[in-house]
Design an enzyme around this catalytic site. Structure first.
Site, PDB file in Angstrom:
ATOM      1  N   GLU A  62       0.853  -1.194   0.000  1.00 36.35           N
ATOM      2  CA  GLU A  62       0.000   0.000   0.000  1.00 36.35           C
ATOM      3  C   GLU A  62       0.883   1.236   0.000  1.00 36.35           C
ATOM      4  O   GLU A  62       1.995   1.225   0.551  1.00 36.35           O
ATOM      5  CB  GLU A  62      -0.897  -0.014   1.252  1.00 36.35           C
ATOM      6  CG  GLU A  62      -1.781   1.231   1.348  1.00 36.35           C
ATOM      7  CD  GLU A  62      -2.899   1.108   2.385  1.00 36.35           C
ATOM      8  OE1 GLU A  62      -2.951   0.104   3.106  1.00 36.35           O
ATOM      9  OE2 GLU A  62      -3.725   2.048   2.453  1.00 36.35           O
ATOM     10  N   ASN A 114      -6.758   1.569   2.605  1.00 40.06           N
ATOM     11  CA  ASN A 114      -7.480   2.832   2.763  1.00 40.06           C
ATOM     12  C   ASN A 114      -7.027   3.858   1.727  1.00 40.06           C
ATOM     13  O   ASN A 114      -7.809   4.711   1.307  1.00 40.06           O
ATOM     14  CB  ASN A 114      -7.259   3.381   4.169  1.00 40.06           C
ATOM     15  CG  ASN A 114      -7.851   2.480   5.243  1.00 40.06           C
ATOM     16  OD1 ASN A 114      -8.727   1.666   4.957  1.00 40.06           O
ATOM     17  ND2 ASN A 114      -7.368   2.599   6.463  1.00 40.06           N
ATOM     18  N   ASN A 122     -12.107  -0.914  -1.156  1.00 38.70           N
ATOM     19  CA  ASN A 122     -11.496  -1.416   0.072  1.00 38.70           C
ATOM     20  C   ASN A 122     -12.333  -1.022   1.283  1.00 38.70           C
ATOM     21  O   ASN A 122     -12.701   0.159   1.433  1.00 38.70           O
ATOM     22  CB  ASN A 122     -10.096  -0.802   0.235  1.00 38.70           C
ATOM     23  CG  ASN A 122      -9.444  -1.215   1.543  1.00 38.70           C
ATOM     24  OD1 ASN A 122      -9.090  -2.379   1.724  1.00 38.70           O
ATOM     25  ND2 ASN A 122      -9.288  -0.282   2.474  1.00 38.70           N
ATOM     26  N   GLU A 123     -12.649  -1.983   2.124  1.00 41.56           N
ATOM     27  CA  GLU A 123     -13.322  -1.747   3.418  1.00 41.56           C
ATOM     28  C   GLU A 123     -14.382  -0.646   3.328  1.00 41.56           C
ATOM     29  O   GLU A 123     -14.363   0.317   4.102  1.00 41.56           O
ATOM     30  CB  GLU A 123     -12.279  -1.403   4.499  1.00 41.56           C
ATOM     31  CG  GLU A 123     -11.317  -2.547   4.751  1.00 41.56           C
ATOM     32  CD  GLU A 123     -10.389  -2.360   5.953  1.00 41.56           C
ATOM     33  OE1 GLU A 123     -10.312  -1.239   6.489  1.00 41.56           O
ATOM     34  OE2 GLU A 123      -9.761  -3.351   6.356  1.00 41.56           O
ATOM     35  N   TYR A 168      -7.000  -8.390  11.854  1.00 46.43           N
ATOM     36  CA  TYR A 168      -5.691  -8.214  12.486  1.00 46.43           C
ATOM     37  C   TYR A 168      -5.795  -8.684  13.927  1.00 46.43           C
ATOM     38  O   TYR A 168      -6.808  -8.485  14.577  1.00 46.43           O
ATOM     39  CB  TYR A 168      -5.279  -6.739  12.429  1.00 46.43           C
ATOM     40  CG  TYR A 168      -5.017  -6.259  11.015  1.00 46.43           C
ATOM     41  CD1 TYR A 168      -3.818  -6.550  10.384  1.00 46.43           C
ATOM     42  CD2 TYR A 168      -5.989  -5.544  10.311  1.00 46.43           C
ATOM     43  CE1 TYR A 168      -3.579  -6.128   9.081  1.00 46.43           C
ATOM     44  CE2 TYR A 168      -5.747  -5.117   9.001  1.00 46.43           C
ATOM     45  CZ  TYR A 168      -4.537  -5.418   8.394  1.00 46.43           C
ATOM     46  OH  TYR A 168      -4.297  -5.001   7.108  1.00 46.43           O
ATOM     47  N   GLU A 186      -6.514  -9.181   3.784  1.00 49.13           N
ATOM     48  CA  GLU A 186      -5.699  -8.481   4.787  1.00 49.13           C
ATOM     49  C   GLU A 186      -5.733  -9.296   6.064  1.00 49.13           C
ATOM     50  O   GLU A 186      -6.799  -9.465   6.657  1.00 49.13           O
ATOM     51  CB  GLU A 186      -6.225  -7.071   5.069  1.00 49.13           C
ATOM     52  CG  GLU A 186      -5.903  -6.060   3.997  1.00 49.13           C
ATOM     53  CD  GLU A 186      -6.267  -4.629   4.391  1.00 49.13           C
ATOM     54  OE1 GLU A 186      -6.140  -4.261   5.577  1.00 49.13           O
ATOM     55  OE2 GLU A 186      -6.691  -3.888   3.492  1.00 49.13           O
ATOM     56  N   GLN A 226       1.459  -6.176   5.701  1.00 49.53           N
ATOM     57  CA  GLN A 226       1.755  -5.907   4.309  1.00 49.53           C
ATOM     58  C   GLN A 226       3.106  -6.550   3.983  1.00 49.53           C
ATOM     59  O   GLN A 226       3.513  -7.446   4.701  1.00 49.53           O
ATOM     60  CB  GLN A 226       1.727  -4.407   4.070  1.00 49.53           C
ATOM     61  CG  GLN A 226       0.325  -3.816   4.396  1.00 49.53           C
ATOM     62  CD  GLN A 226       0.118  -2.374   3.953  1.00 49.53           C
ATOM     63  OE1 GLN A 226       0.977  -1.755   3.357  1.00 49.53           O
ATOM     64  NE2 GLN A 226      -1.054  -1.829   4.263  1.00 49.53           N
TER      65      GLN A 226
HETATM   66  O1  AHR Z   1      -3.174  -2.610   6.224  1.00 50.18           O
HETATM   67  C1  AHR Z   1      -3.411  -1.396   6.872  1.00 50.18           C
HETATM   68  C2  AHR Z   1      -4.847  -0.902   6.711  1.00 50.18           C
HETATM   69  O2  AHR Z   1      -5.713  -1.743   7.423  1.00 50.18           O
HETATM   70  C3  AHR Z   1      -5.408  -0.901   5.315  1.00 50.18           C
HETATM   71  O3  AHR Z   1      -5.110   0.263   4.617  1.00 50.18           O
HETATM   72  C4  AHR Z   1      -6.888  -0.969   5.552  1.00 50.18           C
HETATM   73  O4  AHR Z   1      -7.565  -1.591   4.499  1.00 50.18           O
HETATM   74  C5  AHR Z   1      -7.014  -1.716   6.869  1.00 50.18           C
HETATM   75  O5  AHR Z   1      -7.878  -1.103   7.726  1.00 50.18           O
END
Ligand code: AHR
Length: 508
Positions: free
Chosen positions: A26, A71, A171-172, A243, A291, A348
């Protein structure tokens, strides 16, 4: 403790798509600038790409890389990153509050991807832009020539189309933090219309619709059902993001994170199948866990980073040994769900919550989490076998969305067995979550005549051990060659406490 794990050659979960070992670049922090790209670095090539990083990316073994966000993509004009570099605009980037120089864009990333030997998973902006922009980007990237945008690509030095086959529709988009966030109906319609025009240009592309940003979102479940209600026939995957972190300083609980991932996957599978049923559709929606990782170490430091700087050190988690164990179990969870999870991206790749770290003008090194990833990608290819695992467990308390707590039984061992018939190999991944007990593991391999050729072990006395530029091998795997054959289809293996193991069997 005593444990028994049985695999039978004929009981298979499914075949692993190598794309589950994807990653993510990213425009965030030092992932692009100072990560993959640093002109002036001693190892930089003629295009400004760090070759030391490229070498580590190849060693990591990721076949596909998501780009350019995240994002970031929801406020991005892809045209800003094309054409002569000196004419590219600098922009205030609103997702991460930095200055984006646009020195790297799709033209450069396509070059980098070729050098790294990876496929691109390109995300389109459905935040500030929409179907029309998505259509234009597909035309720029994949149309052979003879149109305004394909000719622009050719003028920019790329005669051949990039031929990008995998595309994320935003994305999201459910997240209030997302630029141009949408309701499920708004997004479902936008994704459908984008998918239609993108496919008109290139019927071979595969499309990923945004699922929820995480399973804790208040709209989780309804979001997937509504979005797929609109887009089911036009998309190939729905995305999952998650995460994990040791926020309570409770290692046994942290080591149980993969159970949460497993439940998340199974819930999304049920929702997809529910939508298929309402549509009387025989199509099976696949999952793209695009992700996932551990992310918590850098949360406080990130609040101190001043706004509007170029490539600041954002989200730079320094991963320790406990994180490596968790990442190992998250990978085995992906393998064990290979019948429906057909794509996944560790988030990432470099510097930003990443397996690879760099210093500006200095070295590049492997974080602890690099190892379970590279070993999984190298040896976790083939068919996942259905396990029958008999081992002791412990319990952890988890909060529910309803303000109560729930007791979860956590088996001490987390395993995945992958059969690669072409190579004549069976690989068994085993993580022992116990803080102090080793496991006497009896492996029963029904239908196999096998020799345990290699036992790769990742272990450390300290859960907080990290790799640094000065000590890059503080946490690194070791290997032994037991060369022990199965007897009557069984073999005993000692699994050390808090360890990640790769047991490589050669089949006779
Ligand atoms: O990977 C970091 C961020 O986490 C990404 O930009 C977003 O998609 C997620 O919230």
């Amino acid at each position: 403790m005593k444990a028994k794990l049985t695999y039978s050659k004929s009981f298979r979960i499914g075949s692993i798509d190598p794309k589950i070992y994807g990653s993510f670049v990213e425009h965030l922090g030092r992932c692009v600038y100072g990560g993959i790209y640093e002109p002036g670095h001693p190892s930089a090539d003629e295009d400004g790409f760090r070759q030391d990083v490229l070498e580590l990316v190849r060693e990591l073994g990721t076949p596909i890389v998501r780009y350019p966000g995240g994002n970031f993509v929801s406020g991005y004009n892809w045209e800003d990153g094309t054409g002569p570099k000196e004419q590219r605009p600098r922009r205030a980037e609103l997702a991460w509050h930095t200055i984006e120089t646009n020195e790297v864009g799709i033209d450069e990333f396509a070059k980098w991807a070729k050098k790294a030997g990876v496929e691109i998973m390109e995300a389109v902006n459905l935040g500030t832009r929409g179907p029309d922009d998505a259509r234009r980007l597909v035309e720029y990237c994949n149309f052979p020539g003879g149109t305004e945008l394909s000719e622009r690509r050719i003028r920019n030095g790329h005669l051949k189309p990039f031929n990008i086959k995998t595309w994320c529709l935003g994305n999201e988009m459910d997240g209030p933090w997302q630029i141009g966030a949408k309701t499920a109906d708004e997004y479902g319609r936008a994704a459908t219309e984008a998918a239609k025009v993108m496919r008109e240009l290139d019927p071979d592309i595969k499309l990923v619709a945004c699922g929820s940003s995480n399973s804790g979102m208040p709209t989780f479940g309804k979001w997937e059902a509504t979005v797929l209600g609109h887009a089911y026939d036009l998309v190939d995957y729905v995305s999952l993001h998650s995460y994990y972190g040791n926020r309570d300083g409770d290692i046994p609980k942290f080591l149980a994170s993969s159970l949460n991932m497993d439940a998340f996957i199974k819930t999304v599978v049920s929702i997809c199948d529910y939508v298929a049923a309402t549509k009387r559709s025989s199509k099976k929606m696949m999952l793209s866990f695009d992700e996932w990782n551990v992310w918590f170490h850098s949360n406080d430091a990130d609040t101190q980073i001043p706004r509007w700087t170029i490539a600041p050190p954002q989200l730079e988690d320094k991963y320790d040994f406990a994180d490596a164990l968790v990442v190992g179990t998250l990978l085995t969870t992906l393998m064990n769900n290979c019948d429906r999870v057909k794509m996944a991206c560790i988030a990432q790749l470099v510097n930003v919550i990443a397996p690879i770290m760099t210093r500006e003008g200095g070295g590049a090194w492997r974080q602890t989490i690099f190892y379970p990833f590279s070993l999984s990608s190298k040896y976790g290819r083939g068919d996942t076998l259905r396990p029958a695992l008999d081992c002791p467990s412990y319990t952890v308390e988890n909060p529910t969305p309803f303000g109560t707590t729930e007791t979860t039984e956590v088996p001490y061992l987390e395993t995945a067995g992958v059969l690669n018939e072409e190579k004549g190999e069976l690989t068994v991944f085993v993580t022992n979550r116990s803080m102090d007990e080793s496991a006497d593991l009896t492996l029963k391999l029904e239908g196999f005549d096998a020799v345990l050729a290699e036992h790769i072990l990742l272990q450390s006395d300290r859960f907080d051990a990290v790799n640094t530029e000065e000590h890059p091998d503080a946490v690194a795997p070791s290997s032994t060659a037991p060369n022990a054959a199965t007897r009557n289809g069984e073999i005993a293996v000692a699994i050390e406490p808090h360890s990640y193991n790769v047991l490589r069997f050669k089949l006779k």
